[in-house]
Scaffold this motif. Structure first.
Motif, PDB file in Angstrom:
ATOM      1  N   LYS A   2       0.840  -1.205   0.000  1.00 48.39           N
ATOM      2  CA  LYS A   2       0.000   0.000   0.000  1.00 48.39           C
ATOM      3  C   LYS A   2       0.876   1.256   0.000  1.00 48.39           C
ATOM      4  CE  LYS A   2      -3.750   2.238   2.550  1.00 48.39           C
ATOM      5  NZ  LYS A   2      -3.105   3.333   3.252  1.00 48.39           N
ATOM      6  N   ALA A   3       1.817   1.294   0.940  1.00 46.89           N
ATOM      7  CA  ALA A   3       2.701   2.472   1.013  1.00 46.89           C
ATOM      8  C   ALA A   3       3.521   2.590  -0.267  1.00 46.89           C
ATOM      9  CB  ALA A   3       3.612   2.352   2.229  1.00 46.89           C
ATOM     10  N   ALA A   4       3.913   1.440  -0.813  1.00 50.66           N
ATOM     11  CA  ALA A   4       4.750   1.444  -2.020  1.00 50.66           C
ATOM     12  C   ALA A   4       3.999   2.034  -3.216  1.00 50.66           C
ATOM     13  CB  ALA A   4       5.211   0.019  -2.328  1.00 50.66           C
ATOM     14  N   ALA A  58       3.500   5.743  -2.854  1.00 48.81           N
ATOM     15  CA  ALA A  58       4.722   6.524  -3.132  1.00 48.81           C
ATOM     16  C   ALA A  58       4.945   6.643  -4.633  1.00 48.81           C
ATOM     17  CB  ALA A  58       5.918   5.850  -2.466  1.00 48.81           C
ATOM     18  N   VAL A  59       4.702   5.556  -5.354  1.00 50.81           N
ATOM     19  CA  VAL A  59       4.891   5.568  -6.814  1.00 50.81           C
ATOM     20  C   VAL A  59       3.884   6.532  -7.462  1.00 50.81           C
ATOM     21  CG1 VAL A  59       4.641   4.119  -8.877  1.00 50.81           C
ATOM     22  CG2 VAL A  59       5.901   3.257  -6.913  1.00 50.81           C
ATOM     23  N   ILE A  60       2.675   6.512  -6.974  1.00 44.02           N
ATOM     24  CA  ILE A  60       1.639   7.414  -7.518  1.00 44.02           C
ATOM     25  C   ILE A  60       1.980   8.874  -7.189  1.00 44.02           C
ATOM     26  CG2 ILE A  60      -0.785   8.112  -7.239  1.00 44.02           C
ATOM     27  CD1 ILE A  60      -1.468   5.126  -6.931  1.00 44.02           C
ATOM     28  N   ALA A  61       2.461   9.095  -5.964  1.00 44.65           N
ATOM     29  CA  ALA A  61       2.812  10.469  -5.559  1.00 44.65           C
ATOM     30  C   ALA A  61       3.886  11.033  -6.499  1.00 44.65           C
ATOM     31  CB  ALA A  61       3.295  10.473  -4.120  1.00 44.65           C
ATOM     32  N   ASP A  62       4.853  10.201  -6.852  1.00 45.70           N
ATOM     33  CA  ASP A  62       5.907  10.648  -7.789  1.00 45.70           C
ATOM     34  C   ASP A  62       5.278  11.076  -9.115  1.00 45.70           C
ATOM     35  OD1 ASP A  62       7.754  10.045  -5.914  1.00 45.70           O
ATOM     36  OD2 ASP A  62       8.509   8.216  -6.876  1.00 45.70           O
ATOM     37  N   TYR A  63       4.332  10.273  -9.583  1.00 46.02           N
ATOM     38  CA  TYR A  63       3.707  10.564 -10.889  1.00 46.02           C
ATOM     39  C   TYR A  63       2.911  11.863 -10.822  1.00 46.02           C
ATOM     40  CZ  TYR A  63       1.196   9.858 -15.260  1.00 46.02           C
ATOM     41  OH  TYR A  63       0.689  10.011 -16.544  1.00 46.02           O
ATOM     42  N   MET A  64       2.180  12.044  -9.739  1.00 47.15           N
ATOM     43  CA  MET A  64       1.338  13.242  -9.645  1.00 47.15           C
ATOM     44  C   MET A  64       2.185  14.500  -9.497  1.00 47.15           C
ATOM     45  SD  MET A  64      -2.247  12.276  -7.841  1.00 47.15           S
ATOM     46  CE  MET A  64      -1.727  11.927  -6.207  1.00 47.15           C
ATOM     47  N   SER A  65       3.346  14.386  -8.825  1.00 45.85           N
ATOM     48  CA  SER A  65       4.168  15.606  -8.729  1.00 45.85           C
ATOM     49  C   SER A  65       4.820  15.916 -10.069  1.00 45.85           C
ATOM     50  CB  SER A  65       5.193  15.498  -7.603  1.00 45.85           C
ATOM     51  OG  SER A  65       6.038  14.422  -7.853  1.00 45.85           O
ATOM     52  N   PRO A  71       1.291  17.513 -12.767  1.00 51.02           N
ATOM     53  CA  PRO A  71       0.321  18.195 -11.878  1.00 51.02           C
ATOM     54  C   PRO A  71      -1.090  18.255 -12.449  1.00 51.02           C
ATOM     55  CG  PRO A  71       1.962  19.722 -12.765  1.00 51.02           C
ATOM     56  CD  PRO A  71       2.393  18.373 -13.187  1.00 51.02           C
ATOM     57  N   ASN A  72      -1.242  17.989 -13.742  1.00 47.10           N
ATOM     58  CA  ASN A  72      -2.592  18.006 -14.326  1.00 47.10           C
ATOM     59  C   ASN A  72      -3.338  16.695 -14.115  1.00 47.10           C
ATOM     60  OD1 ASN A  72      -0.724  16.730 -16.063  1.00 47.10           O
ATOM     61  ND2 ASN A  72      -2.243  16.787 -17.722  1.00 47.10           N
ATOM     62  N   VAL A  73      -2.673  15.727 -13.465  1.00 48.85           N
ATOM     63  CA  VAL A  73      -3.314  14.415 -13.269  1.00 48.85           C
ATOM     64  C   VAL A  73      -3.512  14.141 -11.778  1.00 48.85           C
ATOM     65  CG1 VAL A  73      -3.079  11.920 -13.603  1.00 48.85           C
ATOM     66  CG2 VAL A  73      -2.300  13.484 -15.391  1.00 48.85           C
ATOM     67  N   THR A  74      -4.695  13.706 -11.443  1.00 45.66           N
ATOM     68  CA  THR A  74      -4.962  13.240 -10.077  1.00 45.66           C
ATOM     69  C   THR A  74      -5.285  11.758 -10.165  1.00 45.66           C
ATOM     70  OG1 THR A  74      -5.884  15.381  -9.501  1.00 45.66           O
ATOM     71  CG2 THR A  74      -6.438  13.544  -8.044  1.00 45.66           C
ATOM     72  N   VAL A  75      -4.512  10.974  -9.438  1.00 46.93           N
ATOM     73  CA  VAL A  75      -4.806   9.532  -9.407  1.00 46.93           C
ATOM     74  C   VAL A  75      -5.545   9.238  -8.106  1.00 46.93           C
ATOM     75  CG1 VAL A  75      -3.841   7.206  -9.430  1.00 46.93           C
ATOM     76  CG2 VAL A  75      -2.750   9.009 -10.768  1.00 46.93           C
ATOM     77  N   GLU A  76      -6.769   8.771  -8.275  1.00 47.63           N
ATOM     78  CA  GLU A  76      -7.573   8.429  -7.090  1.00 47.63           C
ATOM     79  C   GLU A  76      -7.415   6.943  -6.818  1.00 47.63           C
ATOM     80  OE1 GLU A  76     -11.582   9.644  -7.834  1.00 47.63           O
ATOM     81  OE2 GLU A  76     -11.123  11.754  -7.449  1.00 47.63           O
ATOM     82  N   LEU A  77      -6.656   6.637  -5.776  1.00 50.76           N
ATOM     83  CA  LEU A  77      -6.407   5.234  -5.433  1.00 50.76           C
ATOM     84  C   LEU A  77      -7.515   4.748  -4.510  1.00 50.76           C
ATOM     85  CD1 LEU A  77      -4.228   2.935  -5.719  1.00 50.76           C
ATOM     86  CD2 LEU A  77      -3.392   3.685  -3.499  1.00 50.76           C
ATOM     87  N   SER A  78      -8.132   3.662  -4.916  1.00 49.56           N
ATOM     88  CA  SER A  78      -9.221   3.115  -4.107  1.00 49.56           C
ATOM     89  C   SER A  78      -8.816   1.705  -3.669  1.00 49.56           C
ATOM     90  CB  SER A  78     -10.482   3.098  -4.966  1.00 49.56           C
ATOM     91  OG  SER A  78     -11.463   2.365  -4.363  1.00 49.56           O
ATOM     92  N   LYS A 101      10.865   0.959 -15.515  1.00 50.23           N
ATOM     93  CA  LYS A 101      11.914   0.358 -14.666  1.00 50.23           C
ATOM     94  C   LYS A 101      11.990   1.060 -13.309  1.00 50.23           C
ATOM     95  CE  LYS A 101      16.752  -0.995 -14.566  1.00 50.23           C
ATOM     96  NZ  LYS A 101      18.077  -0.837 -15.105  1.00 50.23           N
ATOM     97  N   ALA A 102      11.984   2.410 -13.345  1.00 46.65           N
ATOM     98  CA  ALA A 102      12.135   3.161 -12.090  1.00 46.65           C
ATOM     99  C   ALA A 102      10.967   2.883 -11.148  1.00 46.65           C
ATOM    100  CB  ALA A 102      12.217   4.654 -12.404  1.00 46.65           C
ATOM    101  N   ALA A 103       9.748   2.915 -11.702  1.00 45.69           N
ATOM    102  CA  ALA A 103       8.569   2.735 -10.838  1.00 45.69           C
ATOM    103  C   ALA A 103       8.505   1.308 -10.291  1.00 45.69           C
ATOM    104  CB  ALA A 103       7.298   3.064 -11.619  1.00 45.69           C
ATOM    105  N   VAL A 104       8.780   0.328 -11.152  1.00 49.13           N
ATOM    106  CA  VAL A 104       8.708  -1.075 -10.705  1.00 49.13           C
ATOM    107  C   VAL A 104       9.793  -1.351  -9.667  1.00 49.13           C
ATOM    108  CG1 VAL A 104       8.981  -3.482 -11.442  1.00 49.13           C
ATOM    109  CG2 VAL A 104       7.614  -1.916 -12.822  1.00 49.13           C
ATOM    110  N   GLU A 105      10.984  -0.801  -9.902  1.00 47.75           N
ATOM    111  CA  GLU A 105      12.082  -1.032  -8.960  1.00 47.75           C
ATOM    112  C   GLU A 105      11.735  -0.448  -7.586  1.00 47.75           C
ATOM    113  OE1 GLU A 105      15.879   0.376 -10.300  1.00 47.75           O
ATOM    114  OE2 GLU A 105      16.912  -1.113  -9.071  1.00 47.75           O
ATOM    115  N   LYS A 106      11.223   0.766  -7.603  1.00 48.27           N
ATOM    116  CA  LYS A 106      10.862   1.409  -6.332  1.00 48.27           C
ATOM    117  C   LYS A 106       9.769   0.608  -5.627  1.00 48.27           C
ATOM    118  CE  LYS A 106       9.515   5.811  -4.324  1.00 48.27           C
ATOM    119  NZ  LYS A 106       9.467   7.244  -4.518  1.00 48.27           N
ATOM    120  N   TYR A 107       8.759   0.232  -6.399  1.00 52.59           N
ATOM    121  CA  TYR A 107       7.630  -0.500  -5.825  1.00 52.59           C
ATOM    122  C   TYR A 107       8.078  -1.862  -5.288  1.00 52.59           C
ATOM    123  CZ  TYR A 107       3.454  -3.334  -5.544  1.00 52.59           C
ATOM    124  OH  TYR A 107       2.492  -4.191  -5.090  1.00 52.59           O
ATOM    125  N   ALA A 108       8.815  -2.628  -6.126  1.00 50.67           N
ATOM    126  CA  ALA A 108       9.226  -3.986  -5.734  1.00 50.67           C
ATOM    127  C   ALA A 108      10.103  -3.941  -4.487  1.00 50.67           C
ATOM    128  CB  ALA A 108       9.966  -4.656  -6.887  1.00 50.67           C
TER     129      ALA A 108
END
Lengths: 421, 293
Positions: A48-50, A53-60, A63-70, A328-335
């Motif tokens: 969940k935290a992982a 964090a990956v989504i937060a990176d994408y949204m920063s 800035p025109n995208v909001t990802v609503e995680l449910s 690669k960056a997102a998967v590595e961070k998440y994994a």
């Protein structure tokens, strides 16, 4: 006088309209339209935290995208998605385990991701996200791998060496049984009550639930029947406890017994590593060892997929976000954060640095390369889930002495054949 | 004008009924019809539903051993459960009707389990009956007997499934019996006493016959509740060991959610629906007869 009043009224009426027009123009120039991407996720715990964090990176970065995680419970995921999708309310993306359930509602990502996107992932896992039409409906996000954990402290206490290298299941279980007798703990070996975990054991004997081409059942083959018989006998001999397989319905785990230090060997998978690292702590020494190796290595892959659904959101934005999640960056961070195995070829080759127990995770990573092809063909068979449940339930009847092993096999075949229709 | 008022008065009850009727139609009637329709299809998550007529019904009645198994498990559960509930609720009801000290406390104590969630009850009893770390085996060991696998042997598991369900629900039925007992006129006992009747004779010749309608209500209600049993058993034994305590609702759950056979699950749930409908009609008829008396 009357004309002055009229002009004043008109002016007053026009002011808000002018303010709106000017303001609207200014805001549209300064802020591009906001895109909302709805992303449904089920959590195994540390992921969940992982993913946040990956989504937060994408949204920063966007800035025109909001990802609503449910976040939804896994037990309700398939039903929820099916209901939402049939009502035209599916999320844009969802983490799923069986993408084929939702092929009818899936978005073909092919035009919205880079041409080589699909080739970056494990070939076996990619089979799951190719719809019969050839559409690319998602990508394998994280992998799991079955395997045994051992309580090293108990082995040391018993003075029995930890088995290493290519060792048969029989040798592994004999060693665990000897440790149990020497230390007096209640349990020698436990495997999660799951057809998937069972398949990981029997693969080593050259057994499988389906033929390699997936066209027929393989439950009656000599290898499979022999391996099933051995599994039932392990319970009758008391090497495996009745509590797990005969004492429940659906999935029953043995993780609690392992965490409490009462179990010598626990057959589960790498998704337990983060939990064990935090819960067991320094209470005792534990490790993962390779799957048993009889005719070949045992083990089963597992994994979660990110799947795209047709919806009202701009598919270009959905595709862009999906490609980012698979990068690669997102998967590595998440994994690394979630303690999962990556499904990207480059990360499998280079390895991932984990915050804790990289040694244990590497045992599982190494096992990925040794898994027999039938492990993949079984796991990614469209009927694997239901057939695995039938295998689990019928063997349980034999374990509980409700019916004979031969009768259990007959009924298992009959029920599984019905599911194959 | 008067006609208008009369018409409005006649329509008023239907208007009051309307919201409930709409909800009942939406959530009971339509799903029941849809369920029957779904029972005529073979379903799979990877293919569109395929019309198979009555094939699902043929399969569950002639091929599938687990449906028959779940029906026979349910029948035996129901017989023992209802018998135990009737006997114990009468016994408890009679005891709670006596002028004893702390009567209010005992009435509350017997009713208390009824207020607990079935999940909590099953989890607590699961812990008590755990073969390695359970309270019961700890007590059994203390008095020098061998610990038993209470939930891992088919016969023992069947016994405990009934026992736990009876423990959890008997308080509710005892209250029905208590209400029945309090409606028996005291003058009957006084007249019997004058005739020299014993306590036992009073019970068999006055209490029991006059309690018959309440006992019938308890029997039918407990039978219907037994047919709907799921959560107690699912959490306590998971239907096991093997399928020793698998009931029809668990069969339906397994078919629908573990085997992806929604058509088969619908067919099985329709069979259960018919059985429950018959029981409800019997209860309704008996209620009507009671009213007529």
């Amino acid at each position: 006088m009357r004309s002055i009043r009229l002009v004043a009224l008109l002016t007053l009426a026009l002011v808000p309209a002018m303010v709106w027009a000017v303001g609207g123009k200014e805001s549209s120039a300064a802020e591009p339209a906001q895109t909302v991407i709805r992303f449904t996720w089920f959590t195994d715990g540390p992921d969940k935290a992982a993913i946040e964090a990956v989504i937060a990176d994408y949204m920063s970065a966007n800035p025109n995208v909001t990802v609503e995680l449910s976040i939804v419970p896994y037990a309700e995921l398939n039903q929820l998605l099916a209901t939402q999708a049939s009502g035209g309310q599916a999320p844009d993306l969802a983490r799923v385990t069986e993408p084929y359930r939702f092929f009818d509602y899936a978005l073909d990502l092919t035009p919205y991701v880079s041409p080589g996107f699909a080739d970056q992932f494990l070939k076996g896992s990619m089979m799951m996200v190719r719809a019969p039409s050839g559409a690319l409906v998602g990508f394998p996000h994280d992998l799991t791998m079955n395997g045994p954990f051992i309580n090293v402290s108990l082995f040391k206490k018993a003075g029995i060496p930890v088995p290493t290298g290519k060792v048969t299941w029989e040798s592994l279980f004999e060693a665990a049984s000897a440790v149990q007798k020497a230390t007096g703990v209640p349990y020698a070996v436990a495997a999660d009550r799951s057809g998937h975990r069972l398949d990981g054991i029997v693969q080593s004997y050259g057994a499988s639930f389906f033929t390699p081409d997936g066209k027929a059942l393989n439950l009656q083959s000599a290898n499979t029947t022999g391996a099933f018989k051995y599994f039932v006998d392990l319970h009758k001999q008391g090497i495996m406890p009745l509590e797990i397989w005969a004492g429940g319905s659906g999935y029953v785990g043995g993780n609690q017994q392992f965490i409490n230090g009462q179990l010598v060997m626990y057959i589960s998978g790498n998704w337990q590593v983060a939990q064990f690292a935090s819960t067991i702590g320094d209470k005792f020494e534990w490790a993962a060892i390779p799957n048993g190796f009889n005719a070949q290595s045992g083990g089963m892959p597992g994994g979660k997929f990110v799947m795209a659904f047709k919806g009202k959101t701009d598919p270009k934005e959905v595709g862009k976000f999906a490609e980012y999640l698979g990068s690669k960056a997102a998967v590595e961070k998440y994994a690394s954060m979630a303690m999962f195995l990556p499904a990207r070829n480059d990360l499998i080759a280079s390895g991932v640095a984990y915050p804790v127990r990289t040694d244990v995770m590497n045992v599982f990573s190494a096992g990925l390369a040794m898994m027999p092809a039938t492990a993949y063909s079984d796991n990614y068979h469209l009927k694997f889930g239901p057939v695995a449940n039938v295998v689990r339930d019928r063997l349980t009847q034999a374990i509980a002495d409700e019916i004979s092993f031969d009768e259990a096999m007959t009924r298992m075949q009959r029920e599984a054949e019905e599911l194959m229709k | 004008m008067r006609m208008g008022i009369r018409r409005r008065t006649e329509l008023a009850p239907y208007l009051f009924l309307l919201p409930n009727l709409v909800i009942f139609t939406l959530f009971i009637v339509i799903p029941t019809l849809a369920n029957f329709y779904l029972g005529l299809f073979r379903t799979s998550p990877s293919a569109p539903p395929q019309f198979v007529g009555l094939e699902n019904f043929r399969y569950i009645f002639t091929v599938d051993d687990l449906f028959k198994r779940s029906l026979s498990n349910l029948a035996s559960f129901m017989v023992f459960d209802v018998m135990a509930i009737v006997v114990l609720s009468v016994l408890i009801g009679v005891l709670l009707n006596q002028s004893i000290r702390g009567r209010g406390f005992y009435r509350s104590a017997f009713f208390f389990p009824v207020m607990l969630s079935p999940v909590v009850i099953a989890l607590v009893w699961g812990w008590i009956l755990n073969n390695r770390f359970g309270l019961l085996n700890a007590m059994v060991s203390r008095i020098g007997l061998d610990p038993q696998p209470w939930l891992l042997k088919p016969d023992l598991a069947r016994f405990w499934v009934v026992a736990v369900h009876v423990w959890a629900t008997v308080g509710f039925f005892a209250i029905i019996i208590l209400a029945g007992l309090q409606s028996i006129p005291a003058s009957l006992y006084e007249a019997a006493e004058v005739d020299g009747s014993t306590t036992l004779q009073n019970f068999f010749y006055i209490t029991l016959p006059l309690l018959a309608p309440s006992i019938m209500t308890v029997s039918l209600l407990s039978m219907i509740r037994a047919f709907e049993i799921f959560d107690h058993v699912y959490i306590l034994t998971g239907g096991g060991p093997g399928t020793a305590t698998m009931m029809v609702i668990q069969y339906i759950y397994r078919a629908a959610f573990e085997l992806d056979q929604q058509g088969r699950a619908s067919a099985a749930s329709l069979v259960l629906f018919v059985i429950l409908l018959v029981l409800a009609l019997v209860q309704y008829r008996i209620g009507k007869q009671k009213e007529a008396l």
